[in-house]
Structure formats: structure tokens, C-alpha cells
Design a protein around this motif. Structure first.
Motif, PDB file in Angstrom:
ATOM      1  N   GLY A  58      51.384  58.083  27.363  1.00  0.00           N
ATOM      2  CA  GLY A  58      50.522  56.961  27.705  1.00  0.00           C
ATOM      3  C   GLY A  58      51.281  55.660  27.821  1.00  0.00           C
ATOM      4  O   GLY A  58      52.489  55.588  27.550  1.00  0.00           O
ATOM      5  N   GLU A  59      50.555  54.611  28.219  1.00  0.00           N
ATOM      6  CA  GLU A  59      51.193  53.295  28.351  1.00  0.00           C
ATOM      7  C   GLU A  59      51.671  52.772  27.004  1.00  0.00           C
ATOM      8  O   GLU A  59      52.503  51.875  26.926  1.00  0.00           O
ATOM      9  CB  GLU A  59      50.233  52.295  29.002  1.00  0.00           C
ATOM     10  CG  GLU A  59      49.010  51.934  28.171  1.00  0.00           C
ATOM     11  CD  GLU A  59      47.885  52.958  28.243  1.00  0.00           C
ATOM     12  OE1 GLU A  59      46.859  52.729  27.553  1.00  0.00           O
ATOM     13  OE2 GLU A  59      48.022  53.963  28.961  1.00  0.00           O
ATOM     14  N   ALA A 111      52.442  60.540  23.254  1.00  0.00           N
ATOM     15  CA  ALA A 111      52.147  61.756  24.016  1.00  0.00           C
ATOM     16  C   ALA A 111      50.807  62.347  23.587  1.00  0.00           C
ATOM     17  O   ALA A 111      50.547  62.505  22.393  1.00  0.00           O
ATOM     18  CB  ALA A 111      53.252  62.782  23.818  1.00  0.00           C
ATOM     19  N   ARG A 112      49.985  62.657  24.584  1.00  0.00           N
ATOM     20  CA  ARG A 112      48.677  63.268  24.345  1.00  0.00           C
ATOM     21  C   ARG A 112      48.452  64.369  25.377  1.00  0.00           C
ATOM     22  O   ARG A 112      49.048  64.343  26.453  1.00  0.00           O
ATOM     23  CB  ARG A 112      47.562  62.224  24.490  1.00  0.00           C
ATOM     24  CG  ARG A 112      47.633  61.061  23.521  1.00  0.00           C
ATOM     25  CD  ARG A 112      46.546  60.032  23.816  1.00  0.00           C
ATOM     26  NE  ARG A 112      46.622  58.897  22.889  1.00  0.00           N
ATOM     27  CZ  ARG A 112      47.390  57.825  23.090  1.00  0.00           C
ATOM     28  NH1 ARG A 112      48.135  57.731  24.184  1.00  0.00           N
ATOM     29  NH2 ARG A 112      47.396  56.853  22.199  1.00  0.00           N
ATOM     30  N   TYR A 164      38.919  59.203  20.293  1.00  0.00           N
ATOM     31  CA  TYR A 164      38.497  60.373  19.516  1.00  0.00           C
ATOM     32  C   TYR A 164      39.700  61.224  19.143  1.00  0.00           C
ATOM     33  O   TYR A 164      39.859  61.655  17.993  1.00  0.00           O
ATOM     34  CB  TYR A 164      37.487  61.182  20.337  1.00  0.00           C
ATOM     35  CG  TYR A 164      37.095  62.512  19.743  1.00  0.00           C
ATOM     36  CD1 TYR A 164      36.372  62.586  18.562  1.00  0.00           C
ATOM     37  CD2 TYR A 164      37.445  63.714  20.376  1.00  0.00           C
ATOM     38  CE1 TYR A 164      36.004  63.821  18.015  1.00  0.00           C
ATOM     39  CE2 TYR A 164      37.086  64.941  19.846  1.00  0.00           C
ATOM     40  CZ  TYR A 164      36.369  64.992  18.671  1.00  0.00           C
ATOM     41  OH  TYR A 164      36.016  66.200  18.128  1.00  0.00           O
ATOM     42  N   TYR A 165      40.588  61.452  20.107  1.00  0.00           N
ATOM     43  CA  TYR A 165      41.780  62.260  19.864  1.00  0.00           C
ATOM     44  C   TYR A 165      42.690  61.600  18.833  1.00  0.00           C
ATOM     45  O   TYR A 165      43.207  62.259  17.920  1.00  0.00           O
ATOM     46  CB  TYR A 165      42.535  62.472  21.175  1.00  0.00           C
ATOM     47  CG  TYR A 165      43.790  63.294  21.022  1.00  0.00           C
ATOM     48  CD1 TYR A 165      43.733  64.682  20.957  1.00  0.00           C
ATOM     49  CD2 TYR A 165      45.048  62.679  20.921  1.00  0.00           C
ATOM     50  CE1 TYR A 165      44.882  65.448  20.797  1.00  0.00           C
ATOM     51  CE2 TYR A 165      46.203  63.429  20.762  1.00  0.00           C
ATOM     52  CZ  TYR A 165      46.112  64.811  20.701  1.00  0.00           C
ATOM     53  OH  TYR A 165      47.251  65.569  20.531  1.00  0.00           O
ATOM     54  N   ASP A 166      42.888  60.306  18.969  1.00  0.00           N
ATOM     55  CA  ASP A 166      43.826  59.586  18.108  1.00  0.00           C
ATOM     56  C   ASP A 166      43.343  59.426  16.678  1.00  0.00           C
ATOM     57  O   ASP A 166      44.159  59.292  15.763  1.00  0.00           O
ATOM     58  CB  ASP A 166      44.109  58.190  18.680  1.00  0.00           C
ATOM     59  CG  ASP A 166      45.045  58.221  19.879  1.00  0.00           C
ATOM     60  OD1 ASP A 166      45.597  59.298  20.201  1.00  0.00           O
ATOM     61  OD2 ASP A 166      45.223  57.153  20.501  1.00  0.00           O
ATOM     62  N   THR A 167      42.037  59.407  16.475  1.00  0.00           N
ATOM     63  CA  THR A 167      41.522  59.063  15.144  1.00  0.00           C
ATOM     64  C   THR A 167      40.737  60.171  14.451  1.00  0.00           C
ATOM     65  O   THR A 167      40.578  60.123  13.226  1.00  0.00           O
ATOM     66  CB  THR A 167      40.609  57.827  15.228  1.00  0.00           C
ATOM     67  OG1 THR A 167      39.465  58.148  16.038  1.00  0.00           O
ATOM     68  CG2 THR A 167      41.331  56.631  15.816  1.00  0.00           C
ATOM     69  N   SER A 172      52.988  66.208  20.889  1.00  0.00           N
ATOM     70  CA  SER A 172      51.919  65.213  20.761  1.00  0.00           C
ATOM     71  C   SER A 172      52.132  64.379  19.507  1.00  0.00           C
ATOM     72  O   SER A 172      52.589  64.897  18.478  1.00  0.00           O
ATOM     73  CB  SER A 172      50.558  65.901  20.667  1.00  0.00           C
ATOM     74  OG  SER A 172      49.572  64.993  20.182  1.00  0.00           O
ATOM     75  N   HIS A 173      51.780  63.116  19.592  1.00  0.00           N
ATOM     76  CA  HIS A 173      51.956  62.244  18.428  1.00  0.00           C
ATOM     77  C   HIS A 173      51.009  62.597  17.291  1.00  0.00           C
ATOM     78  O   HIS A 173      51.172  62.114  16.171  1.00  0.00           O
ATOM     79  CB  HIS A 173      51.799  60.767  18.839  1.00  0.00           C
ATOM     80  CG  HIS A 173      50.381  60.294  18.952  1.00  0.00           C
ATOM     81  ND1 HIS A 173      49.775  59.536  17.969  1.00  0.00           N
ATOM     82  CD2 HIS A 173      49.443  60.473  19.919  1.00  0.00           C
ATOM     83  CE1 HIS A 173      48.530  59.253  18.338  1.00  0.00           C
ATOM     84  NE2 HIS A 173      48.309  59.813  19.510  1.00  0.00           N
TER      85      HIS A 173
END
Length: 199
Positions: A9-10, A14-15, A28-31, A188-189
Motif C-alpha cells: 500500500g501507499e 503489504a496486504r 478491518y484487516y489491519d485492526t 503481510s504486515h
């Protein structure tokens, strides 16, 4: 790695493709996605939303989540279990949610089944007992399974306890969402952030 692998992403993180563009899905994915859920109401909500998602996109469910929470009294099992035909009619008239009678009826039945499970240790212990010995290690989205022996067994066990809309694919998605397995792509992070599985 293209549309099947992680996307940077900017923000430099990585996702997977499904979480890389839509701000709601990215948040939603990040948290939340893949983090352990170990409270009864939280798990009942996830089972309910996964059931409503069947045949639809998860983004649709996330956008309607506040309305779902309002319509189903915060997914408190005791309150949902007490819903009657008037509540069903109210829900069928609520444009903020998915107005599917079979899914609404199943959610009410599932609330009652959740209450009955308390005598045997409760929903959380029941669902988490189906955790596998290993977790997938996907590099690409196409390498992520859609079912597992454990999700098949969990679906069968929940159905035997009176739950509906809990098929093996739906239960695999639940297991991913609540951290029982880690299907974050390698790279992925978020890989390994549940604290249950190593990165």
C-alpha cells in the motif's frame, strides 16, 4: 506479486488484494481480522455475520454492521433468543440489514443454541476446541484453503447442537476471522499478529 499475492500500500505495508483498496476492508484487516475473539457476544456476532454474508461480499456486511448491531441488540444472545414473530417482522422491514428470513430465523435459533451451550462450557470454549495443530502458510490468495478437517468437524458439531447456517466454508471463514487459524499471506504486515501462531 500481482493480484494473487501481497500488495504494498501507499503506507508501505503489504496486504492481500481483498484488503488493499477499500478503506473499510483495509481498516478491518489491519485492526480486527484474524485477532482472537474469546467473548460470547463477540463470537455470536461473528457467527451471525458470517451466516448473513453467505452468498454476498464481506464488504456489504461490514457496511451494514452498525445496523446489524442495532437490529440484533448488540448480538447479546439472551436478548436475541427472546425475539418473537414481531421481531422477525421488524427485521424483515429493516432496510439497513440483509432481509433474509431464513438467516434471521437461524440467528434467533443460534442465540438459543448459544444459551444451551453454556451448560457445557459455553460457545467460546466449544468453538475454540476445534483449533488445528498447524495453520496454513499461504504466499498467495489462491493457496488459502476454503475448508479444513477442523471446519468440517466444527460445522457438524454446531449443527448437532441446533445451529444453522454454519457450513464448513462459513466456519473456515469464522476460524480465519477470529484467529483460530492464521491465513494472513506470508509477507503481510499482519502475519503472526494474533499471538497464537508464529509469523
Amino acid at each position: 506479486m500481482g493480484e494473487d499475492g501481497p500488495i504494498i500500500g501507499e503506507d508501505g505495508l503489504a496486504r492481500p488484494p481483498w484488503a488493499a483498496r477499500d478503506p473499510l476492508l483495509r481498516e478491518y484487516y489491519d485492526t480486527e481480522w484474524g485477532m482472537p475473539v474469546r467473548d460470547e457476544a463477540g463470537l455470536f456476532e461473528r457467527i451471525s455475520l458470517e451466516a448473513f454474508q453467505s452468498g454476498l461480499s464481506w464488504a456489504t456486511i461490514l457496511r451494514k454492521r452498525p445496523a446489524f448491531r442495532n437490529a440484533f441488540t448488540g448480538f447479546q444472545p439472551d436478548e436475541v433468543a427472546a425475539f418473537d414473530e414481531r421481531d422477525v417482522e421488524r427485521l424483515l422491514g429493516d432496510a439497513g440489514i440483509i432481509r433474509n428470513r431464513r438467516k434471521i430465523d437461524a440467528t434467533i435459533r443460534n442465540a438459543r443454541a448459544t444459551i444451551e451451550l453454556r451448560a457445557d462450557g459455553g460457545l467460546v470454549e466449544f468453538v475454540w476446541s476445534f483449533g488445528p495443530a498447524t495453520t496454513p502458510m499461504p504466499r498467495r490468495v489462491s493457496e488459502v484453503p476454503t475448508t479444513s478437517d477442523e471446519s468440517i468437524a466444527l460445522a457438524k458439531a454446531l449443527r448437532s447442537r441446533g445451529f444453522g447456517f454454519v457450513g464448513p466454508t462459513t466456519m473456515f471463514a469464522l476460524m480465519e476471522a477470529i484467529g483460530i487459524i492464521d491465513t494472513h499471506l506470508l509477507g503481510s504486515h499482519r502475519r503472526g499478529t494474533s499471538g497464537i501462531w508464529p509469523g
